[in-house]
Motif scaffolding. Structure first.
Motif, mmCIF file in Angstrom:
data_model
loop_
_atom_site.group_PDB
_atom_site.id
_atom_site.type_symbol
_atom_site.label_atom_id
_atom_site.label_comp_id
_atom_site.label_asym_id
_atom_site.label_seq_id
_atom_site.Cartn_x
_atom_site.Cartn_y
_atom_site.Cartn_z
ATOM 1 N N GLU A 15 -9.778 -0.286 2.334
ATOM 2 C CA GLU A 15 -10.804 0.685 2.745
ATOM 3 C C GLU A 15 -10.531 2.060 2.150
ATOM 4 O O GLU A 15 -11.446 2.733 1.662
ATOM 5 C CB GLU A 15 -10.858 0.756 4.269
ATOM 6 C CG GLU A 15 -11.397 -0.515 4.918
ATOM 7 C CD GLU A 15 -11.368 -0.443 6.429
ATOM 8 O OE1 GLU A 15 -10.596 0.398 6.971
ATOM 9 O OE2 GLU A 15 -12.093 -1.224 7.074
ATOM 10 N N LYS A 16 -9.265 2.474 2.166
ATOM 11 C CA LYS A 16 -8.900 3.793 1.657
ATOM 12 C C LYS A 16 -9.159 3.906 0.156
ATOM 13 O O LYS A 16 -9.602 4.947 -0.343
ATOM 14 C CB LYS A 16 -7.422 4.070 1.944
ATOM 15 C CG LYS A 16 -6.955 5.458 1.517
ATOM 16 C CD LYS A 16 -5.499 5.683 1.909
ATOM 17 C CE LYS A 16 -5.022 7.055 1.476
ATOM 18 N NZ LYS A 16 -3.593 7.273 1.854
ATOM 19 N N ASP B 80 -3.809 -6.493 8.447
ATOM 20 C CA ASP B 80 -4.166 -5.151 8.923
ATOM 21 C C ASP B 80 -3.748 -4.078 7.918
ATOM 22 O O ASP B 80 -4.499 -3.148 7.631
ATOM 23 C CB ASP B 80 -3.518 -4.869 10.281
ATOM 24 C CG ASP B 80 -4.233 -5.566 11.426
ATOM 25 O OD1 ASP B 80 -5.361 -6.047 11.195
ATOM 26 O OD2 ASP B 80 -3.666 -5.639 12.522
ATOM 27 N N SER B 81 -2.540 -4.201 7.377
ATOM 28 C CA SER B 81 -2.065 -3.229 6.382
ATOM 29 C C SER B 81 -2.907 -3.304 5.118
ATOM 30 O O SER B 81 -3.230 -2.280 4.497
ATOM 31 C CB SER B 81 -0.590 -3.489 6.044
ATOM 32 O OG SER B 81 0.236 -3.297 7.175
ATOM 33 N N SER C 209 0.818 -1.217 0.000
ATOM 34 C CA SER C 209 0.000 0.000 0.000
ATOM 35 C C SER C 209 0.851 1.266 0.000
ATOM 36 O O SER C 209 0.357 2.346 -0.324
ATOM 37 C CB SER C 209 -0.922 0.011 1.225
ATOM 38 O OG SER C 209 -0.169 -0.059 2.424
ATOM 39 N N THR D 53 -6.402 -1.582 5.671
ATOM 40 C CA THR D 53 -6.325 -0.126 5.606
ATOM 41 C C THR D 53 -6.317 0.359 4.164
ATOM 42 O O THR D 53 -7.029 1.298 3.802
ATOM 43 C CB THR D 53 -5.053 0.370 6.324
ATOM 44 O OG1 THR D 53 -5.101 -0.033 7.691
ATOM 45 C CG2 THR D 53 -4.950 1.889 6.262
ATOM 46 N N MET D 54 -5.530 -0.313 3.311
ATOM 47 C CA MET D 54 -5.446 0.084 1.917
ATOM 48 C C MET D 54 -6.752 -0.165 1.183
ATOM 49 O O MET D 54 -7.219 0.670 0.407
ATOM 50 C CB MET D 54 -4.324 -0.674 1.223
ATOM 51 C CG MET D 54 -4.099 -0.253 -0.217
ATOM 52 S SD MET D 54 -3.337 -1.550 -1.204
ATOM 53 C CE MET D 54 -4.629 -2.787 -1.177
#
Length: 210
Positions: free
Chosen positions: A116-117, A109-110, A74, A113-114
């Motif tokens: 969703e963003k 987890d990483s 990401s 985040t990507m």
């Protein structure tokens, strides 16, 4: 699909040169020649998605062809641009009976985040340790001499990937047919060049005889 012009001008020249050193090393060594090629078979695999739920290739193939996109992480702006392009093409891919997954060595987890963003609605899988990427012949190690340049650009790989290996996959896109055969393979050591989704769509239509 060249992407360098969109981002290259925003990176300091000295840092840019160091970021490109691994590209030159990969090209010189011919590393991409060891990647899976059209006509070869893919071993089945299971990886967790961004929510930690298992996704198995053979299960996806029961529904139709699968597009697998290996991306670096990401932190890579080129990867983000590419994944958004495939998100835009997703309705066309699904209309042709195909599914899409993206694979990186990031922790779930990483990846979450990507996803969703960027508003990604296809599975983003975590290949921690590059176990699957290694089977595809894509794995390489970032030399110690250029790790600081990556960290300067926000690419702290140990933090994103959960290990100290500094290993990454060469960016690549593969179209896998229902029987596990690679029907399209695009692997380029130059991380600024990616496969246009239109090429995948055209190949799917060809396979269907459309």
């Amino acid at each position: 699909m060249p992407l360098w012009n969109r981002w290259g001008g925003q990176i300091p020249v000295g840092v840019r040169e160091k970021l490109m050193l691994p590209v030159q090393q990969l090209i010189t060594s011919g590393a991409a020649e060891g990647a899976l090629k059209e006509g070869e078979r893919v071993e089945d695999f299971t990886l967790p998605n961004a929510l930690g739920r298992p996704v198995t290739l053979s299960h996806l193939l029961k529904e139709g062809p699968v597009v697998i996109n290996f991306y670096r992480g990401s932190w890579c702006p080129y990867c983000n641009l590419e994944l958004r392009a495939y998100q835009q093409a997703l309705p066309q891919l699904r209309a042709l009976g195909a599914s899409l997954v993206a694979v990186s060595p990031q922790t779930p987890d990483s990846s979450l985040t990507m996803a969703e963003k960027s508003g990604l609605t296809f599975p983003v899988l975590s290949d921690v340790g590059n176990r699957v990427a290694r089977r595809f012949g894509l794995v390489f190690t970032i030399d110690e001499a250029v790790r600081a340049a990556h960290q300067q650009m926000g690419a702290d790989l140990p933090a994103f990937n959960g290990d100290q290996s500094w290993e990454l996959p060469i960016s690549g896109t593969f179209l896998i047919d229902w029987d596990g055969t690679v029907r399209l393979a695009f692997v380029n050591p130059d991380f600024t060049r990616r496969l246009d989704p239109a090429v995948v769509i055209a190949k799917l239509k060809e396979l269907q005889g459309a």
